[in-house]
Design a protein around this motif. Sequence first.
Motif, mmCIF file in Angstrom:
data_model
loop_
_atom_site.group_PDB
_atom_site.id
_atom_site.type_symbol
_atom_site.label_atom_id
_atom_site.label_comp_id
_atom_site.label_asym_id
_atom_site.label_seq_id
_atom_site.Cartn_x
_atom_site.Cartn_y
_atom_site.Cartn_z
ATOM 1 N N ILE A 34 0.800 -1.224 0.000
ATOM 2 C CA ILE A 34 0.000 0.000 0.000
ATOM 3 C C ILE A 34 0.834 1.275 0.000
ATOM 4 C CG2 ILE A 34 -1.968 -1.119 1.080
ATOM 5 C CD1 ILE A 34 -1.114 0.113 3.743
ATOM 6 N N VAL A 35 2.148 1.145 0.019
ATOM 7 C CA VAL A 35 3.034 2.309 0.043
ATOM 8 C C VAL A 35 3.351 2.731 -1.392
ATOM 9 C CG1 VAL A 35 5.369 3.070 0.649
ATOM 10 C CG2 VAL A 35 4.040 1.765 2.281
ATOM 11 N N PHE A 36 3.210 4.011 -1.666
ATOM 12 C CA PHE A 36 3.465 4.520 -3.011
ATOM 13 C C PHE A 36 4.842 5.175 -3.153
ATOM 14 C CE2 PHE A 36 -1.179 4.612 -2.539
ATOM 15 C CZ PHE A 36 -1.498 3.724 -3.550
ATOM 16 N N ASP A 37 5.433 5.592 -2.035
ATOM 17 C CA ASP A 37 6.758 6.218 -2.072
ATOM 18 C C ASP A 37 7.819 5.140 -2.285
ATOM 19 O OD1 ASP A 37 8.594 8.458 -1.716
ATOM 20 O OD2 ASP A 37 9.105 7.505 0.200
ATOM 21 N N GLN A 38 8.616 5.307 -3.319
ATOM 22 C CA GLN A 38 9.610 4.292 -3.673
ATOM 23 C C GLN A 38 10.688 4.127 -2.601
ATOM 24 O OE1 GLN A 38 9.261 2.201 -6.128
ATOM 25 N NE2 GLN A 38 11.148 1.139 -5.660
ATOM 26 N N GLU A 42 11.480 0.698 -0.543
ATOM 27 C CA GLU A 42 12.805 0.073 -0.488
ATOM 28 C C GLU A 42 13.235 -0.190 0.949
ATOM 29 O OE1 GLU A 42 15.486 2.514 -2.737
ATOM 30 O OE2 GLU A 42 14.429 2.115 -4.619
ATOM 31 N N LEU A 43 12.928 0.746 1.863
ATOM 32 C CA LEU A 43 13.250 0.539 3.277
ATOM 33 C C LEU A 43 12.462 -0.638 3.855
ATOM 34 C CD1 LEU A 43 13.433 4.164 4.710
ATOM 35 C CD2 LEU A 43 15.286 2.507 4.562
ATOM 36 N N LEU A 44 11.198 -0.735 3.493
ATOM 37 C CA LEU A 44 10.387 -1.858 3.961
ATOM 38 C C LEU A 44 10.923 -3.178 3.422
ATOM 39 C CD1 LEU A 44 6.830 -0.313 3.566
ATOM 40 C CD2 LEU A 44 8.000 -0.836 5.721
ATOM 41 N N ASP A 45 11.322 -3.173 2.152
ATOM 42 C CA ASP A 45 11.879 -4.381 1.542
ATOM 43 C C ASP A 45 13.183 -4.786 2.233
ATOM 44 O OD1 ASP A 45 11.908 -6.465 -0.455
ATOM 45 O OD2 ASP A 45 13.544 -5.349 -1.420
#
Length: 68
Positions: A34-38, A42-45
Amino acid sequence: MFEKKLALHETLEFHEVINFMTTSLLKSKLSQGIVFDQDLRELLDKNVKLSTPALTAMLKLYSNSELE
């Protein structure tokens, strides 16, 4: 040979940390969709990729508790 076991208080504290990490990992995985900020995605990944092996190692250590 001699096998070390976790003491009861260590087991309980370890359990709390594992629960926190599991909840954090789940939230990161769910938020990726649900996050649109790339940059945030990337931090979540990165969090998922680093937390998964750490959590696996912690669960292996947790199996050496005195509660078994």
